[in-house]
Design a protein around this motif. Sequence first.
Motif, mmCIF file in Angstrom:
data_model
loop_
_atom_site.group_PDB
_atom_site.id
_atom_site.type_symbol
_atom_site.label_atom_id
_atom_site.label_comp_id
_atom_site.label_asym_id
_atom_site.label_seq_id
_atom_site.Cartn_x
_atom_site.Cartn_y
_atom_site.Cartn_z
ATOM 1 N N GLY A 84 2.189 85.471 -4.552
ATOM 2 C CA GLY A 84 2.492 84.045 -4.473
ATOM 3 C C GLY A 84 2.878 83.466 -5.819
ATOM 4 O O GLY A 84 3.023 84.158 -6.828
ATOM 5 N N ILE A 85 3.050 82.153 -5.838
ATOM 6 C CA ILE A 85 3.385 81.415 -7.054
ATOM 7 C C ILE A 85 2.092 80.927 -7.681
ATOM 8 O O ILE A 85 1.269 80.275 -7.029
ATOM 9 C CB ILE A 85 4.312 80.226 -6.730
ATOM 10 C CG1 ILE A 85 5.615 80.737 -6.124
ATOM 11 C CG2 ILE A 85 4.594 79.397 -7.987
ATOM 12 C CD1 ILE A 85 6.534 79.633 -5.642
ATOM 13 N N PHE A 86 1.919 81.217 -8.964
ATOM 14 C CA PHE A 86 0.675 80.886 -9.635
ATOM 15 C C PHE A 86 0.868 79.691 -10.575
ATOM 16 O O PHE A 86 1.985 79.289 -10.880
ATOM 17 C CB PHE A 86 0.153 82.098 -10.413
ATOM 18 C CG PHE A 86 -0.088 83.300 -9.542
ATOM 19 C CD1 PHE A 86 -1.280 83.437 -8.855
ATOM 20 C CD2 PHE A 86 0.881 84.274 -9.384
ATOM 21 C CE1 PHE A 86 -1.511 84.518 -8.038
ATOM 22 C CE2 PHE A 86 0.658 85.366 -8.564
ATOM 23 C CZ PHE A 86 -0.528 85.490 -7.887
ATOM 24 N N ARG A 87 -0.244 79.159 -11.036
ATOM 25 C CA ARG A 87 -0.219 77.997 -11.926
ATOM 26 C C ARG A 87 0.464 78.358 -13.248
ATOM 27 O O ARG A 87 0.266 79.447 -13.798
ATOM 28 C CB ARG A 87 -1.644 77.520 -12.167
ATOM 29 C CG ARG A 87 -1.749 76.170 -12.848
ATOM 30 C CD ARG A 87 -3.200 75.742 -12.921
ATOM 31 N NE ARG A 87 -3.756 75.562 -11.593
ATOM 32 C CZ ARG A 87 -3.716 74.418 -10.919
ATOM 33 N NH1 ARG A 87 -3.130 73.364 -11.461
ATOM 34 N NH2 ARG A 87 -4.258 74.324 -9.730
ATOM 35 N N ILE A 88 1.269 77.456 -13.736
ATOM 36 C CA ILE A 88 2.000 77.691 -14.987
ATOM 37 C C ILE A 88 1.045 77.537 -16.177
ATOM 38 O O ILE A 88 0.339 76.520 -16.281
ATOM 39 C CB ILE A 88 3.174 76.698 -15.133
ATOM 40 C CG1 ILE A 88 4.174 76.919 -13.993
ATOM 41 C CG2 ILE A 88 3.866 76.861 -16.484
ATOM 42 C CD1 ILE A 88 5.303 75.919 -13.984
ATOM 43 N N PRO A 89 1.000 78.526 -17.072
ATOM 44 C CA PRO A 89 0.126 78.407 -18.252
ATOM 45 C C PRO A 89 0.598 77.275 -19.172
ATOM 46 O O PRO A 89 1.792 77.123 -19.447
ATOM 47 C CB PRO A 89 0.273 79.772 -18.935
ATOM 48 C CG PRO A 89 0.809 80.682 -17.877
ATOM 49 C CD PRO A 89 1.657 79.831 -16.991
ATOM 50 N N ARG A 90 -0.389 76.497 -19.646
ATOM 51 C CA ARG A 90 -0.120 75.430 -20.610
ATOM 52 C C ARG A 90 -1.194 75.486 -21.692
ATOM 53 O O ARG A 90 -2.221 76.132 -21.536
ATOM 54 C CB ARG A 90 -0.141 74.052 -19.930
ATOM 55 C CG ARG A 90 0.818 73.873 -18.769
ATOM 56 C CD ARG A 90 0.820 72.384 -18.332
ATOM 57 N NE ARG A 90 -0.534 71.885 -18.139
ATOM 58 C CZ ARG A 90 -1.165 71.902 -16.967
ATOM 59 N NH1 ARG A 90 -0.570 72.398 -15.897
ATOM 60 N NH2 ARG A 90 -2.399 71.421 -16.873
ATOM 61 N N GLU A 91 -0.974 74.780 -22.734
ATOM 62 C CA GLU A 91 -1.939 74.790 -23.833
ATOM 63 C C GLU A 91 -3.296 74.240 -23.391
ATOM 64 O O GLU A 91 -4.334 74.655 -23.900
ATOM 65 C CB GLU A 91 -1.401 73.968 -25.013
ATOM 66 C CG GLU A 91 -0.238 74.636 -25.734
ATOM 67 C CD GLU A 91 0.175 73.851 -26.964
ATOM 68 O OE1 GLU A 91 -0.488 72.810 -27.244
ATOM 69 O OE2 GLU A 91 1.119 74.263 -27.649
ATOM 70 N N ASP A 92 -3.273 73.300 -22.428
ATOM 71 C CA ASP A 92 -4.529 72.668 -22.043
ATOM 72 C C ASP A 92 -5.287 73.434 -20.968
ATOM 73 O O ASP A 92 -6.438 73.095 -20.662
ATOM 74 C CB ASP A 92 -4.267 71.236 -21.556
ATOM 75 C CG ASP A 92 -3.378 71.212 -20.317
ATOM 76 O OD1 ASP A 92 -2.528 72.113 -20.191
ATOM 77 O OD2 ASP A 92 -3.548 70.306 -19.478
ATOM 78 N N ASN A 93 -4.674 74.479 -20.351
ATOM 79 C CA ASN A 93 -5.418 75.208 -19.307
ATOM 80 C C ASN A 93 -5.659 76.676 -19.651
ATOM 81 O O ASN A 93 -6.318 77.387 -18.905
ATOM 82 C CB ASN A 93 -4.716 75.079 -17.952
ATOM 83 C CG ASN A 93 -3.344 75.736 -17.921
ATOM 84 O OD1 ASN A 93 -2.949 76.421 -18.862
ATOM 85 N ND2 ASN A 93 -2.609 75.500 -16.850
ATOM 86 N N ILE A 94 -5.116 77.164 -20.749
ATOM 87 C CA ILE A 94 -5.349 78.553 -21.162
ATOM 88 C C ILE A 94 -6.714 78.644 -21.848
ATOM 89 O O ILE A 94 -6.980 77.938 -22.821
ATOM 90 C CB ILE A 94 -4.257 79.050 -22.121
ATOM 91 C CG1 ILE A 94 -2.899 79.112 -21.410
ATOM 92 C CG2 ILE A 94 -4.613 80.431 -22.673
ATOM 93 C CD1 ILE A 94 -1.748 79.513 -22.331
#
Length: 391
Positions: A84-94
Amino acid sequence: LDRDRNLNLVNSSIVLDDHILPTLALKTDKGYQIYYILDRPAFLSKHKNGSMPVLSAARKISENIKSTIMEKIPATDVGCNSFGIFRIPREDNIIFFEPELTYSFAGFLMWSKSVTQKSKEKRKSNLKVINSPHSQYRKQTDQAWFRIMLTKHNIKPGQGLGRHNTILTLALACYSSGKNQNDAFNLLDEFNSYLEDPLDVRDMQRCVRDAYSGDYKGASKLYIDELIDTWATPDEKRIVVQESNVQWYKWAKPRTERVYSHVSEWLNDVIELINKVSSGADKVIMSTRAIRDTLDISPSTLNRVMKQAISSNKLIVKKGKGNQASQIATLEMVLRALYRKREAESIAWVNYLEAFLKLQNRQYIEEQSVFSDVEGIDDEVDRFGTNISTG
């Protein structure tokens, strides 16, 4: 948040077999997403029969990763789409990222195979082969979890395994239990109509069609456990646990319904044939070709059968010289020969005593010298100075 309180458990659970670390970990609103990234893409190729082995292997690797983590974290979403499509990594969620931690597809495949093998061995230790066609464990549709899930009307999307996975799992249970596809559709259409938030009819039809495509064998225990954990009441969970504690059963089909026979079955056929041909003799002279022709068994199978029979002492085989056939005897024939030999020796012993010791009472001798202790007669023989040999 429960999410943040469980972070230490997550960190210790996402290391697979103490050596495979994730490449990336993201924090979401309700939990975490873990990424194990390959060092290079695994390219798909479609075989002539329509199968795509790399895709099947990737799906199995994904399932084994989820099941391995779920052993330590029961709240693992094993129903998430493997592609599936997963959440896009960002500085605030890594929360973790190490680009050097990548793995080869072949390495993951080897790890997945070892997990599958361990799982098979664990299931095999709890299997019991039975031949009776009457049992509540024969079909998945007869098991407690299936009956319980059919009564659930509050299944909604966004909470564990939702409507789609529930209907697909129920459809797979119908397929593995031999239920007609139309009957399965009617059953699940009725189940879907009673849901508070029913699945679109076209999606439900697709679930049934996928379940009966032949790509699956039946409902996965991993998904069954997740469904029960999410939607069943505590009392219903206890019912399922009590049933699963009895044992998992593997059903042995009658030989007439199978394409192949087990080696043990062929071994019984060979033994029965040798006993029949012997007609009471101590041994038979029979070539392997004659056995193959009579039983319609392949040379390779007969070779395995004969090796097992000899190693287990169920057949005594003396190979013939040159092109001569072998001499073969079954355990039954050997025991019968030994009994006849013992009987003949007993008669010879009695005759010897009658002739040389002048004992007139034959019945007394048979009871005392042949079938019981002979110390008294040995004393009598010693007085005559005679050495007695029974051969």
